[in-house]
Design an enzyme around this catalytic site. Structure first.
Site, PDB file in Angstrom:
ATOM      1  N   THR A 171      45.021  31.323  38.674  1.00 53.23           N
ATOM      2  CA  THR A 171      44.699  32.101  37.476  1.00 53.23           C
ATOM      3  C   THR A 171      44.863  33.596  37.696  1.00 53.23           C
ATOM      4  O   THR A 171      44.858  34.094  38.822  1.00 53.23           O
ATOM      5  CB  THR A 171      43.259  31.810  37.005  1.00 53.23           C
ATOM      6  OG1 THR A 171      42.341  32.222  38.011  1.00 53.23           O
ATOM      7  CG2 THR A 171      43.066  30.334  36.710  1.00 53.23           C
ATOM      8  N   ASP A 172      44.963  34.308  36.579  1.00 59.93           N
ATOM      9  CA  ASP A 172      45.035  35.762  36.625  1.00 59.93           C
ATOM     10  C   ASP A 172      43.648  36.349  36.373  1.00 59.93           C
ATOM     11  O   ASP A 172      42.658  35.614  36.299  1.00 59.93           O
ATOM     12  CB  ASP A 172      46.062  36.287  35.613  1.00 59.93           C
ATOM     13  CG  ASP A 172      45.725  35.954  34.168  1.00 59.93           C
ATOM     14  OD1 ASP A 172      44.575  35.565  33.877  1.00 59.93           O
ATOM     15  OD2 ASP A 172      46.617  36.091  33.318  1.00 59.93           O
ATOM     16  N   ALA A 173      43.577  37.641  36.217  1.00 56.77           N
ATOM     17  CA  ALA A 173      42.283  38.307  36.028  1.00 56.77           C
ATOM     18  C   ALA A 173      41.585  37.861  34.749  1.00 56.77           C
ATOM     19  O   ALA A 173      40.370  37.970  34.630  1.00 56.77           O
ATOM     20  CB  ALA A 173      42.467  39.816  36.026  1.00 56.77           C
TER      21      ALA A 173
END
Length: 136
Positions: free
Chosen positions: A18-20
């Site tokens: 996942t990203d931020a």
């Protein structure tokens, strides 16, 4: 499995995917598709031992992906792989990454067969083409 049959590989989304914002980073869908293609070929008997013993490799020549909805941390997904075009030295996979019945991403990936030593295009072994096309 043969050309036209869909292979399905189960996945789970981990924090590293996942990203931020907590959604799967776009490039990771390509990794999910890669895993499905690799497992598809392994199920057919074309794992790394076969590939290396025949001095060949498969490389991505072209990829086109359409993203439709995001996956999130801990989602259970499945990535599919289906050969849509088979030629002597290449094949195209039609692929999807799904959550249940919802398609999150779909793509077409053209894979070229190359000589492992020279990295130049070469024809796939006849037995492989025959099996992938259903002629076994």
């Amino acid at each position: 499995m043969k050309q036209g049959e869909e292979f399905s590989f189960p996945l789970r989304v981990y924090i590293e995917d996942t990203d931020a914002g907590g959604i799967v980073y776009y490039v990771n869908y390509l990794k999910f598709m890669e895993r499905a293609r690799t497992e598809y070929m392994r199920v057919l008997g074309y794992g790394k031992d076969y590939i290396f013993n025949n001095d060949l490799m498969f490389v991505v020549r072209h990829v086109a992906v359409e993203y439709q909805a995001p996956a999130q941390l801990d989602d259970e997904l499945r990535a599919t792989a289906q050969i849509s075009d088979l030629r002597g030295a290449s094949m195209t996979f039609s692929q999807q990454v799904c959550r249940g019945d919802e398609v999150l991403a779909r793509g077409d990936v053209r894979i070229a067969c190359v000589d492992r030593n020279t990295v130049k295009p070469r024809r796939m072994p006849r037995d492989m083409v025959a099996r992938l096309s259903g002629g076994e």
